[in-house]
Design a protein around this motif. Structure first.
Motif, PDB file in Angstrom:
ATOM      1  N   SER A 121     -67.821  17.093  67.194  1.00 21.29           N
ATOM      2  CA  SER A 121     -68.822  16.029  67.214  1.00 21.29           C
ATOM      3  C   SER A 121     -68.136  14.667  67.142  1.00 21.29           C
ATOM      4  O   SER A 121     -66.918  14.585  67.199  1.00 21.29           O
ATOM      5  CB  SER A 121     -69.751  16.201  66.015  1.00 21.29           C
ATOM      6  N   GLY A 122     -68.964  13.622  67.041  1.00 16.31           N
ATOM      7  CA  GLY A 122     -68.406  12.296  66.819  1.00 16.31           C
ATOM      8  C   GLY A 122     -68.569  11.328  67.966  1.00 16.31           C
ATOM      9  O   GLY A 122     -68.161  10.176  67.882  1.00 16.31           O
ATOM     10  N   VAL A 123     -69.153  11.793  69.067  1.00 14.92           N
ATOM     11  CA  VAL A 123     -69.345  10.882  70.198  1.00 14.92           C
ATOM     12  C   VAL A 123     -70.808  10.774  70.632  1.00 14.92           C
ATOM     13  O   VAL A 123     -71.105  10.309  71.725  1.00 14.92           O
ATOM     14  CB  VAL A 123     -68.458  11.263  71.404  1.00 14.92           C
ATOM     15  N   GLY A 124     -71.701  11.251  69.787  1.00 13.19           N
ATOM     16  CA  GLY A 124     -73.117  11.051  70.066  1.00 13.19           C
ATOM     17  C   GLY A 124     -73.705  11.959  71.129  1.00 13.19           C
ATOM     18  O   GLY A 124     -74.720  11.638  71.740  1.00 13.19           O
ATOM     19  N   PHE A 125     -73.067  13.104  71.376  1.00 16.53           N
ATOM     20  CA  PHE A 125     -73.589  14.023  72.397  1.00 16.53           C
ATOM     21  C   PHE A 125     -74.642  14.990  71.846  1.00 16.53           C
ATOM     22  O   PHE A 125     -75.185  15.796  72.586  1.00 16.53           O
ATOM     23  CB  PHE A 125     -72.454  14.815  73.045  1.00 16.53           C
ATOM     24  N   ILE A 290     -61.577  24.871  47.090  1.00 18.24           N
ATOM     25  CA  ILE A 290     -62.712  24.091  47.598  1.00 18.24           C
ATOM     26  C   ILE A 290     -62.733  24.198  49.119  1.00 18.24           C
ATOM     27  O   ILE A 290     -61.696  24.074  49.776  1.00 18.24           O
ATOM     28  CB  ILE A 290     -62.598  22.610  47.192  1.00 18.24           C
ATOM     29  N   ARG A 291     -63.921  24.450  49.650  1.00 15.97           N
ATOM     30  CA  ARG A 291     -64.084  24.399  51.111  1.00 15.97           C
ATOM     31  C   ARG A 291     -64.935  23.195  51.475  1.00 15.97           C
ATOM     32  O   ARG A 291     -66.005  22.993  50.903  1.00 15.97           O
ATOM     33  CB  ARG A 291     -64.804  25.651  51.626  1.00 15.97           C
ATOM     34  N   LEU A 292     -64.460  22.419  52.447  1.00 11.44           N
ATOM     35  CA  LEU A 292     -65.269  21.334  53.002  1.00 11.44           C
ATOM     36  C   LEU A 292     -65.548  21.694  54.450  1.00 11.44           C
ATOM     37  O   LEU A 292     -64.619  21.840  55.248  1.00 11.44           O
ATOM     38  CB  LEU A 292     -64.497  20.012  52.987  1.00 11.44           C
ATOM     39  N   GLY A 293     -66.819  21.831  54.773  1.00 10.96           N
ATOM     40  CA  GLY A 293     -67.166  22.170  56.153  1.00 10.96           C
ATOM     41  C   GLY A 293     -68.389  21.398  56.575  1.00 10.96           C
ATOM     42  O   GLY A 293     -68.930  20.583  55.811  1.00 10.96           O
ATOM     43  N   GLY A 294     -68.845  21.668  57.778  1.00 10.30           N
ATOM     44  CA  GLY A 294     -70.011  20.976  58.301  1.00 10.30           C
ATOM     45  C   GLY A 294     -71.288  21.421  57.606  1.00 10.30           C
ATOM     46  O   GLY A 294     -71.381  22.528  57.073  1.00 10.30           O
ATOM     47  N   ASN A 302     -78.269  10.675  66.033  1.00 11.63           N
ATOM     48  CA  ASN A 302     -78.074   9.406  65.313  1.00 11.63           C
ATOM     49  C   ASN A 302     -76.692   9.364  64.658  1.00 11.63           C
ATOM     50  O   ASN A 302     -76.270  10.300  63.982  1.00 11.63           O
ATOM     51  CB  ASN A 302     -79.181   9.277  64.251  1.00 11.63           C
ATOM     52  N   THR A 303     -75.970   8.251  64.860  1.00 10.87           N
ATOM     53  CA  THR A 303     -74.587   8.149  64.420  1.00 10.87           C
ATOM     54  C   THR A 303     -74.404   8.374  62.923  1.00 10.87           C
ATOM     55  O   THR A 303     -73.465   9.055  62.505  1.00 10.87           O
ATOM     56  CB  THR A 303     -74.042   6.748  64.784  1.00 10.87           C
ATOM     57  N   ILE A 304     -75.299   7.797  62.133  1.00 10.60           N
ATOM     58  CA  ILE A 304     -75.165   7.938  60.679  1.00 10.60           C
ATOM     59  C   ILE A 304     -75.341   9.400  60.269  1.00 10.60           C
ATOM     60  O   ILE A 304     -74.583   9.947  59.476  1.00 10.60           O
ATOM     61  CB  ILE A 304     -76.208   7.053  59.951  1.00 10.60           C
ATOM     62  N   LEU A 305     -76.354  10.024  60.876  1.00 11.98           N
ATOM     63  CA  LEU A 305     -76.597  11.440  60.563  1.00 11.98           C
ATOM     64  C   LEU A 305     -75.452  12.312  61.082  1.00 11.98           C
ATOM     65  O   LEU A 305     -75.025  13.269  60.425  1.00 11.98           O
ATOM     66  CB  LEU A 305     -77.923  11.895  61.179  1.00 11.98           C
TER      67      LEU A 305
END
Lengths: 329, 327
Positions: A121-125, A290-294, A302-305
């Protein structure tokens, strides 16, 4: 050394392999004069012609399925899927055909295909062009899964993937395409199954994949200013997986955070956390893994979301602070 | 056409060999059914009894270097392409001496050495693979043609459409043979396809579509021959619809409630591909009833030998479980 982008590194690996091996060819949608949706294949049809840079109809099933047939008959196709989400319409050919043919046929035949595809993610698609589905394929015996995080790794791993006699899923990241880094001009190979310690440290191990390697490195810089020494381990290939490098790092630091962009639930980070828990490194742990995931959501537009949906640098910094607070000694 | 049929018919040895292969397929399948019922063969089975002419007819016009891809109902094609029935039976019994060392079974049997690129458990999956194998032939100038067998049911899969389109735009040397045996499991073509003939689907891809009697081996041979020659000349694919009938149910669990016993009897009585061919050869004075009786006896012995070979073969070693997942 010369610096080029991740995207250029991927292209250069393909071009160099195609120059030395006539069996290597590229198939995909809009990869001809158009140059692919990200411009990655720009100039390739001009050098190799339409026979070896095969512009296909929008037919992901025929595209991957015919790659299986061509590979079985001695070719080494590289398939470009425009977005990794489209793999869902090519699934049968990868999972039921490519992955299983050699085993089903009793050890005869091989299927040397590389499926290259941009994920993340990260490009608004939004939801159908931004997923990270790589864990699905690590679950299928017969496949290999590669996730380069730097231009240098992208070039060397792609050559190894093309030279490999098995089907390989090669996950590029859209946000990494513009990343610049030192890349030798000559061809070289990075063996599949060899992790890379991207930064050495002594307090915390962060095992990160793809774009998260870059975010972990940024977080490590911030944490260093706070006196926290972070080691960043990049598996580079999810299968084969270099368990030894991960385990050794955890034994050294005693604390580990696993960071990945895919949905946390059932993502590959769960596999990494499990292997650490099952290994001799368990006795060295000073805090829970610790796991950090989506977040468990479709990637929002929306970019913020969208940013909130996957781990950011700040999340990694906070996780590092938190894992240190859990010190029991 | 009459002239071609006559000239093909004139070679007694060749004709007997075709009849022999058809009879081997039928007897092999009957034997598989018995072994399955006796519990010696596990899993499931998809028999091609009643469809022998399309397999033998199509493969008889191929060269050894040519390739085939088949389906879950692929024993007949495998035999017709030259696979050994002993090693096939061993595979069905899950033995080490089987073509896939007992790991593939009926639905995944393959023998790259004779140009058999695999049966397939996924309906329609063979079409893109055949297209890719044909692409390799073209790109490497290898001169082989790929024949892809599939059923009527597969033509409703998206892979059918994508593969035919791709093969057409690239003029690939592949022949798509749809054995329309009237049923995809329980779904009849009348119920599942809203056109009269599957062959007309070829017009969507700008390639020839031929409708033939798939139980008439001479018609199969002539049509496939023409399509193979066209493919070898680099003129692209052909879609052939060979009308036939699946005498048995889809697989082991099929009570055949979706069709009548009268319909089955009609095909068995009037459209048996072996009886049709045998009678033609007798009428033409090429063989006698005695020749055929002798052939049937001979084939039974061959199939019995195959079963014996399979039964006497060892099971695969437990240690082989994880072998050959990766090359």
């Amino acid at each position: 050394m010369r610096e080029i982008t991740y995207l250029e590194a991927v292209r250069e690996a393909m071009v160099q392999e195609m120059r030395v091996n006539n069996d290597v060819f590229l198939m995909g949608e809009d990869i001809g004069i158009y140059g692919g949706p990200f411009g990655l294949t720009k100039g390739m049809i001009e050098e190799f012609g339409p026979e070896r840079v095969r512009n296909t109809p929008i037919s992901e099933s025929a595209l991957t399925g015919s790659a299986v047939g061509a590979a079985l008959m001695g070719m080494r196709p590289i398939v470009e899927l425009q977005f990794s989400d489209f793999i869902t319409v090519a699934m049968d050919n990868i999972v039921n055909q490519a992955a299983k043919i050699r085993y089903m046929f009793g050890g005869k035949g091989k299927v040397p295909i590389v499926v290259r595809t941009p994920s993340g993610s990260g490009v608004g698609f939004a939801a159908q062009h931004s997923q990270s589905l790589e864990a699905w394929f690590t679950h299928v015996p017969g496949l290999k899964v590669v996730q380069p995080s730097t231009p240098y790794d992208a070039k060397g791993l792609l050559r190894a993937a093309i030279e490999d006699d098995n089907p390989v899923l090669f996950y590029e990241h859209k946000l990494l395409y513009g990343l610049k880094g030192e890349v030798p001009e000559e061809s070289y190979s990075i063996p599949l199954g060899k992790a890379d310690v991207k930064r050495e440290g002594s307090d915390i191990t962060i095992v990160a994949t793809s774009i998260m390697v870059q975010r972990a490195l940024e977080a490590a810089k911030l944490l260093e200013a706070q006196g926290i020494s972070v080691e960043v381990v990049d598996p580079r290939t999810l299968f084969p997986l270099d368990e030894e490098t991960i385990v050794n790092s955890v034994k050294k630091t005693g604390r580990v955070i696993v960071v990945y962009e895919a949905v946390k639930r059932g993502g590959f980070g769960a596999e990494i956390a499990s292997l650490i828990a099952e290994s001799e490194a368990f006795d060295y742990l000073d805090a829970p893994i610790i796991r950090l995931g989506g977040a468990a959501v479709p990637i929002p537009y929306n970019t913020i979301l969208e940013q909130k949906a996957v781990p950011q640098i700040d999340d990694i910094v906070k996780a590092a602070q938190s894992i240190l607070n859990k010190v029991t000694v | 056409m009459e002239k071609t049929v006559k000239s093909t018919l004139s070679n007694k040895e060749e004709m007997l060999e075709l009849l022999h292969q058809m009879q081997v397929i039928r007897t092999f399948e009957e034997q598989v059914e018995k072994l399955f019922q006796a519990g010696e063969i596990g899993g499931t089975m998809h028999l091609c009894i009643g469809q022998e002419a399309s397999a033998v007819g199509a493969c008889s016009v191929l060269e050894r270097k040519d390739k085939i891809i088949t389906t879950h109902r692929g024993h007949g094609h495998s035999i017709a392409k030259g696979m050994d029935i002993g090693r096939m039976m061993a595979e069905l019994l899950g033995r080490e001496t089987g073509y896939c060392h007992g790991k593939g079974g009926s639905m995944h049997i393959a023998d790259l050495d004779v140009g058999h690129l695999g049966a397939n458990g996924i309906v329609g999956a063979g079409l893109p693979i055949a297209t890719g194998a044909a692409l390799a032939s073209k790109m490497k100038d290898l001169g082989y043609v790929v024949v892809c067998f599939f059923g009527d049911g597969a033509t409703n899969e998206g892979a059918f459409h994508e593969a035919l389109n791709l093969a057409s735009i690239w003029d690939l040397p592949v022949v798509f043979i749809c054995e329309n045996n009237q049923y995809g499991m329980s779904g009849s073509v009348k119920e599942m396809i809203n056109i009269e003939h599957i062959a007309t689907r070829a017009t969507s891809y700008g390639i020839p579509g031929k409708l033939i009697d798939g139980n008439d081996i001479i018609q199969v041979m002539e049509t496939v021959q023409e399509a193979v020659e066209r493919a070898r000349r680099g003129e692209g694919p052909t879609l052939i619809e060979a009308e036939t009938y699946r005498w048995r149910g889809h697989s082991r669990s099929d009570a055949r409630k979706y069709r009548t016993r009268e319909e089955e009897a009609f095909w068995r009585k009037n459209r048996d591909p072996i009886a049709l061919f045998k009678n033609k050869l007798i009428v033409e004075g090429i063989i006698t009833e005695e020749d055929f009786a002798h052939l049937v006896e001979q084939v039974q012995k061959e199939v019995n030998d195959a079963v014996e070979f399979a039964r006497n073969s060892p099971m695969p070693s437990i240690d082989s479980l994880e072998n050959d997942v990766y090359a």
